[in-house]
Design a protein around this motif. Structure first.
Motif, mmCIF file in Angstrom:
data_model
loop_
_atom_site.group_PDB
_atom_site.id
_atom_site.type_symbol
_atom_site.label_atom_id
_atom_site.label_comp_id
_atom_site.label_asym_id
_atom_site.label_seq_id
_atom_site.Cartn_x
_atom_site.Cartn_y
_atom_site.Cartn_z
ATOM 1 N N ARG A 221 0.748 -1.118 -0.178
ATOM 2 C CA ARG A 221 0.410 -0.169 -0.082
ATOM 3 C C ARG A 221 0.768 1.384 0.193
ATOM 4 N N GLN A 222 0.982 1.413 -0.796
ATOM 5 C CA GLN A 222 2.135 3.057 -1.374
ATOM 6 C C GLN A 222 1.144 3.527 -0.584
ATOM 7 N N GLU A 223 -0.039 4.366 0.536
ATOM 8 C CA GLU A 223 0.152 5.820 1.444
ATOM 9 C C GLU A 223 0.485 5.195 1.841
ATOM 10 N N ASP A 226 4.413 5.653 1.498
ATOM 11 C CA ASP A 226 4.611 7.405 1.642
ATOM 12 C C ASP A 226 4.653 7.731 3.455
ATOM 13 N N ALA A 244 7.087 0.562 -1.847
ATOM 14 C CA ALA A 244 6.503 -0.511 -1.985
ATOM 15 C C ALA A 244 6.508 -1.609 -2.672
#
Ligand SMILES: C[S@@+](CC[C@H](N)C(=O)[O-])C[C@H]1O[C@@H](n2cnc3c(N)ncnc32)[C@H](O)[C@@H]1O
Length: 398
Positions: A221-223, A226, A244
């Motif tokens: 999950r990229q969020e 980050d 990611a």
């Protein structure tokens, strides 16, 4: 009633000096000959309370203990009166000396000075204040992750998470300490999620163990990746990074510690397979759901001596969990790992509360373990465990 003696006056003077110089460790009084029924001993230690520092006395009776706290002045008066009228011996430990006061025949008294039993000053912390591996204050990442407020107080709804973080570190403390320094330079946390445990592990390795660890979180999950990278930057955690991607696609050939906590279903197997292939010194997994094996058993429905248990869905689920993880352990053992399964977090938080801890040994592959794996699979009607499949795909023949 006897009277105070020079030896007793000296003892109280040493106590006063030690108390005010923070060298006092503890006091014990014994050989009680007074009038309180069943009193045997008395133990005192420093206690820091909101109301101020106190001497906390534990009165040890034949069948029970009673604790009472006193101010310094009350404590001096009490020790004096208890030694005038009741206890025959007292030992005061300080970090510089021990002082032993006792009665001799005919009511004479003496004071002996001996080297200190301990040179460690007591913390004075209240017994109920648990010392944690990861402290709540002074850790900006805990604040950014929503575990504490800006002052380092654990938020009410993050108490369980804070406990879990600490329990995780406490469970691994021995194994991490036992690793040679070179073996913790490359740590991967697979399915790192919001990174609570990844941050705590990095913090513990670098700040508590003073190791120069390189810790990577892998998360699809990229969020979350980050968010975690931002927090790592703000915390100045230079050796902590998040990437990611999928566990199964990650390049982990040179890792030496693999962590996978509650990675879903067979993602745990993907992580284990990566760790085994890399011959990681330590592999730690807290498995999540166990659908693969449950489906396999449901499909084959083998008539067994225990099918009267597994006809109930809830028990089948538990059985699938135990079989999945026990086969994982056997496969790890086959590849030379020494394994243990321990409780990760209490049942009240989640039923996914098992942690597998595997340490690489120099052991050769063991055919007898393979026999056990095959017998278990045959008994439960399982064609193959997903981890076996992965190992075969990686040309690690079982
Ligand atoms: C239940 S969370 C646990 C997070 C963290 N390990 C913890 O214990 O707090 C599982 C995480 O693994 C991630 N995940 C599951 N399968 C994955 C895979 N195959 N590759 C990468 N990430 C995965 C999910 O997106 C999720 O964030």
């Amino acid at each position: 009633m006897t009277h105070s003696s020079p030896a007793l006056t000296q003892l109280l003077s040493h106590f006063t000096h030690a108390w005010h110089n923070n060298t006092f460790v503890k006091i014990s009084l014994g050989n009680y000959q007074g009038e309180l029924p069943n009193l045997k001993n008395l133990y005192g230690k420093r206690l820091n309370l909101k109301a101020g520092t106190r001497l906390s006395f534990t009165y040890r009776y034949k069948t029970r203990d009673e604790v009472k706290n006193y101010t310094f002045e009350e404590a001096v008066a009490l020790i004096n009166s208890l030694l005038v009228d009741g206890f025959q011996i007292a030992t005061i430990q300080t970090t510089t000396n021990d002082f032993i006061f006792d009665y001799l025949p005919k009511g004479k008294t003496r004071l002996r000075t001996t080297p200190p039993t301990t040179k460690d000053p007591p913390t004075g912390a209240h017994d109920r204040t648990k010392q944690r591996s990861i402290a709540a204050n002074g850790k900006s990442y805990l604040h950014h992750l929503g575990v504490t407020d800006a002052n380092g107080n654990v938020l009410k709804d993050a108490q369980d998470k804070f406990k879990q973080i600490n329990h995780f570190i406490e469970l691994l403390r021995v194994e991490l300490n036992a690793l040679p320094p070179l073996d913790i330079t490359r740590v991967v946390d697979m399915g790192s999620g919001k990174g609570y445990l990844t941050f705590a592990l990095y913090d513990y390795l670098t700040n508590e163990l003073s190791k120069s660890a390189n810790v990577k979180g892998i998360e699809f999950r990229q969020e979350l990746v980050d968010l975690c990278n931002n927090i790592a930057k703000q915390s100045d955690f230079k050796g902590l990074h998040f990437e990611a991607g999928k566990i199964e696609d990650s390049d982990c050939n040179d890792v030496n510690v693999v962590i996978a906590l509650h990675a879903c279903d067979t993602a745990t197997d993907d992580a284990l397979a990566k760790g085994i292939k890399a011959e990681a010194a330590l592999i730690v997994a807290a498995p999540c759901c166990h659908k693969q094996i449950r489906r396999a058993i449901e499909k084959s429905k083998p008539p067994t001596a225990i099918d009267f248990i597994t006809r109930h869905g809830i028990y089948l689920e538990r059985e699938a969990e135990m079989i999945t993880d026990s086969l994982r352990v056997l496969i790890l053992e086959y590849f030379g790992y020494k394994c243990k399964a321990v409780e990760f977090i209490a049942d009240a938080h989640t039923h996914k509360n098992v942690m597998l801890i595997a340490q690489k040994t120099k052991a050769e592959r063991k055919p007898e373990v393979l026999e056990k794996i095959n017998a278990a699979k045959a008994f439960f009607g399982i064609e193959q465990h997903y981890l076996e499949k992965l190992m075969r795909m990686q040309n690690c023949q079982l």
